[in-house]
Design an enzyme around this catalytic site. Structure first.
Site, PDB file in Angstrom:
ATOM      1  N   LYS A  73     -14.322 -28.629  34.629  1.00 28.22           N
ATOM      2  CA  LYS A  73     -15.106 -28.864  33.416  1.00 28.22           C
ATOM      3  C   LYS A  73     -14.404 -28.310  32.184  1.00 28.22           C
ATOM      4  O   LYS A  73     -14.543 -28.852  31.077  1.00 28.22           O
ATOM      5  CB  LYS A  73     -16.498 -28.248  33.566  1.00 28.22           C
ATOM      6  CG  LYS A  73     -17.386 -28.940  34.592  1.00 28.22           C
ATOM      7  CD  LYS A  73     -17.637 -30.396  34.258  1.00 28.22           C
ATOM      8  CE  LYS A  73     -18.722 -31.011  35.127  1.00 28.22           C
ATOM      9  NZ  LYS A  73     -18.964 -32.441  34.837  1.00 28.22           N
TER      10      LYS A  73
ATOM     11  N   SER B 234     -20.117 -28.683  30.990  1.00 29.90           N
ATOM     12  CA  SER B 234     -21.080 -27.734  31.556  1.00 29.90           C
ATOM     13  C   SER B 234     -21.033 -26.427  30.780  1.00 29.90           C
ATOM     14  O   SER B 234     -20.006 -26.097  30.162  1.00 29.90           O
ATOM     15  CB  SER B 234     -20.746 -27.472  33.030  1.00 29.90           C
ATOM     16  OG  SER B 234     -21.475 -26.375  33.541  1.00 29.90           O
TER      17      SER B 234
ATOM     18  N   TYR C 274     -15.205 -25.821  39.986  1.00 34.21           N
ATOM     19  CA  TYR C 274     -16.045 -26.628  39.097  1.00 34.21           C
ATOM     20  C   TYR C 274     -15.793 -26.237  37.636  1.00 34.21           C
ATOM     21  O   TYR C 274     -15.608 -27.098  36.768  1.00 34.21           O
ATOM     22  CB  TYR C 274     -17.507 -26.408  39.471  1.00 34.21           C
ATOM     23  CG  TYR C 274     -18.518 -27.105  38.600  1.00 34.21           C
ATOM     24  CD1 TYR C 274     -18.858 -28.429  38.813  1.00 34.21           C
ATOM     25  CD2 TYR C 274     -19.158 -26.424  37.557  1.00 34.21           C
ATOM     26  CE1 TYR C 274     -19.809 -29.065  38.020  1.00 34.21           C
ATOM     27  CE2 TYR C 274     -20.098 -27.043  36.759  1.00 34.21           C
ATOM     28  CZ  TYR C 274     -20.423 -28.362  37.001  1.00 34.21           C
ATOM     29  OH  TYR C 274     -21.356 -28.987  36.213  1.00 34.21           O
TER      30      TYR C 274
ATOM     31  N   ASP D 195     -15.070 -45.164  42.857  1.00 29.33           N
ATOM     32  CA  ASP D 195     -14.525 -43.826  43.025  1.00 29.33           C
ATOM     33  C   ASP D 195     -13.676 -43.556  41.794  1.00 29.33           C
ATOM     34  O   ASP D 195     -12.651 -44.217  41.576  1.00 29.33           O
ATOM     35  CB  ASP D 195     -13.669 -43.753  44.299  1.00 29.33           C
ATOM     36  CG  ASP D 195     -13.142 -42.363  44.597  1.00 29.33           C
ATOM     37  OD1 ASP D 195     -12.980 -41.574  43.645  1.00 29.33           O
ATOM     38  OD2 ASP D 195     -12.863 -42.066  45.772  1.00 29.33           O
TER      39      ASP D 195
END
Length: 252
Positions: A160, A143, A156, A64
């Site tokens: 990123k 991304s 997200y 993790d």
């Protein structure tokens, strides 16, 4: 063949999707790979598969990336098993679609814990090991969401974006310290992976959406080929760069 012969790599989120393709490509080109993921069954199966093709080239550890102690254990085990560490691919990630108004604080923190904090911890603890091994390459998976406005992927995109910024600071820090370590970020567009499939399901999108509204879905190997390049000495003068892999999406 042999473009990363003798190099040792850690790939997080390596059990499926982009990470799996990275592990396969690196092993095929001669690297030894520590595959890490929270998906133990898939990760162990991939390591076994790679070792059938080239004995002893792969291992798996459950990991993790939010756990700092586990990062230390992974890096220590990698160096113990393979002798050195040259490459870190910070690939682990997730996406839960939600807008700026519908994203919960819990969702926002989860995205940033995995991708922002996970990348930070990986870089922080891998730098000394890579430096002790004579140098190498850190590859951070970002991304095109850092270049375009994707309100439905709000948390997200935030995580990123942090990866994009950290990458440049890490590249310059290592240069200032005269470490032979490069750090670059990759910015793929939509790629045909289980993560995208799940996002599509939640958003009610079909695969046709990507060809009708843009340049289509990329393949995991499209990203993995660039990972191999950045891991290899072929890219020795590329540092602090952000490589966009989107078939022209961001310039339309």
């Amino acid at each position: 063949m042999g473009r990363v012969e003798g190099k040792v790599a850690i790939v997080t989120g390596g059990a499926q999707g982009l990470g799996r393709a990275d592990c396969e490509a690196l092993a095929r080109e001669g690297a030894s790979v520590m595959i890490t993921d929270i998906k133990a069954t898939e990760g162990q199966a991939l390591a076994a598969e790679l070792n059938k093709k080239r004995a002893g080239c792969a291992a798996f550890m459950e990991h993790d990336v939010r756990d700092e102690a586990r990062w230390n254990a992974v890096i220590t085990a990698t160096v113990k098993q393979f002798g050195k560490l040259h490459v870190l691919v910070n690939n682990a990630g997730l996406v839960v679609p939600a807008t700026p108004e519908t994203t919960t604080l819990e969702q926002f923190r989860l995205h940033n814990a995995v991708m922002s904090e996970g990348t930070f911890l990986g870089c922080k603890h891998a730098i000394p090991a890579i430096n002790s091994s004579g140098g190498g390459s850190i590859i951070n998976m970002a991304s095109v969401a850092t270049h375009l406005g994707y309100p439905v992927f709000f948390a997200y995109s935030a995580a990123k974006g942090a990866v994009r910024g950290m990458t440049k600071s890490i590249a310059i820090w290592c240069q200032m310290q005269k470490y032979n370590i490069r750090c670059n970020s990759l910015h793929p567009g939509a790629t045909d992976t289980p993560m995208i499939e799940e996002a599509n399901r939640l958003l009610g999108l079909t695969r046709d959406f990507y060809t009708q509204s843009g340049p289509g879905l990329g393949k995991p190997e499209d990203v993995a080929n660039v990972v191999v390049f950045l891991a290899s000495d072929e890219s020795r003068y590329i540092n602090g760069a952000e490589l966009v892999l989107d078939n022209g999406l961001t310039i339309q």
